[in-house]
Design an enzyme around this catalytic site. Structure first.
Site, PDB file in Angstrom:
ATOM      1  CB  VAL A 147      -0.934   0.006   1.231  1.00  0.00           C
ATOM      2  CG1 VAL A 147      -1.855   1.219   1.184  1.00  0.00           C
ATOM      3  CG2 VAL A 147      -1.744  -1.288   1.299  1.00  0.00           C
ATOM      4  CG  ASP A 148       3.892   4.126  -1.802  1.00  0.00           C
ATOM      5  OD1 ASP A 148       3.605   5.091  -1.074  1.00  0.00           O
ATOM      6  OD2 ASP A 148       4.950   4.055  -2.450  1.00  0.00           O
ATOM      7  CG  LEU A 149      -2.982   3.803  -2.001  1.00  0.00           C
ATOM      8  CD1 LEU A 149      -4.235   3.255  -1.338  1.00  0.00           C
ATOM      9  CD2 LEU A 149      -3.175   3.873  -3.505  1.00  0.00           C
ATOM     10  CG  ASN A 181       5.700   4.996   1.964  1.00  0.00           C
ATOM     11  OD1 ASN A 181       6.472   5.220   2.891  1.00  0.00           O
ATOM     12  ND2 ASN A 181       5.514   5.842   0.956  1.00  0.00           N
TER      13      ASN A 181
END
Length: 263
Positions: A147-149, A181
């Protein structure tokens, strides 16, 4: 470092940020309308992972048998410069899906970051991650979820609620692992950790120390894996030998969250 030269700039939809690419002769960088680096690629090693924090998002490899990797499924929420997507597909030979809301990012990754076209083992889904992950196809089906949103301001995660992290947990297989992140000027690491711990249980959550740039990678298991430090060391050595990731260094800055630390 040499000055970066601008290669391209594209924007066709009012509600999406401008997508641009810069190049310093060593690495290529993705930007979303600001100088913030949203991803990068080594020009001579396009399928390796360039940035330290992105490498750390591969720490899920410590919790599964190395020989089982190619049989597993990976999903990335947020394509970025496609570093994770390419690594899972090209290096780990996994079935890999990236979910990305911005078609301009997908186009740039295909044009400038060597993202291969969709095929039986690689898929880019254009859509809102918060809705896409609720679909039946993902429930209990994902072994590695990254997850890197972030939006163009990189101020805080776009999706960061306890409900969202619970939805992420529901995507995972029993051995599945999520890495997230956490970075941003307006975000609170502790609040995000609280939400992840509420969804997964604090005993299932691990965290790295922040990188110099301020990225903190948090790892959460659907079901805790009781590994000793010696077993983790052995796994780290195997990961480093097979795939060239600095996994033995991870163990110096990576530990399980203490019960109650996220509450």
């Amino acid at each position: 470092m040499a000055a970066r030269k601008r290669i391209s700039s594209t924007a066709t939809e009012e509600d999406l940020p401008q997508v641009s690419v810069s190049d310093d002769g060593i690495s290529r960088y993705l930007h979303l309308g600001t100088p913030w680096v949203q991803g990068s690629m080594k020009l001579k090693e396009p399928f390796e992972i360039d940035l330290e924090y992105v490498q750390r998002m591969m720490a899920w490899l410590l919790f599964v048998e190395p020989d089982s990797i190619a049989e597993r499924t990976a999903v990335q929420l947020g394509l970025g410069a496609a570093a994770l997507t390419k690594f899972h597909y090209k290096k780990l030979k996994m079935h890999t899906t990236a979910i990305e809301i911005n078609p301009l990012v997908v186009n740039i990754c295909r044009s400038w970051f060597k993202l291969p076209p969709d095929n039986d083992m690689l898929e880019v889904v254009l859509g809102d991650a918060s809705l896409e992950i609720l679909k039946p196809r993902w429930q209990g089906a994902v072994d590695a979820l990254q997850v890197d949103l972030y939006d163009h301001n990189a101020a805080a995660p776009v999706l960061d609620s306890a409900e969202f992290y619970a939805d992420c947990r529901n995507m995972l297989t029993p051995e599945g692992v999520m890495t997230v992140n956490l970075f941003g000027r307006a975000s609170s690491y502790q609040r995000s950790l609280d939400k992840i711990s509420a969804a997964f249980g604090a005993s299932n959550v691990w965290a790295f120390k922040p990188t110099r740039e301020g990225n903190t990678i948090v790892l959460a298991q659907r079901v805790a894996t009781p590994l000793s430090r010696e077993e983790l060391q052995s796994r780290a050595e195997a990961v480093q030998a097979r795939w060239g990731l600095p996994a033995t260094k991870w163990l110096k800055v990576f530990k399980q969250v203490e019960p109650g630390a996220g509450s």
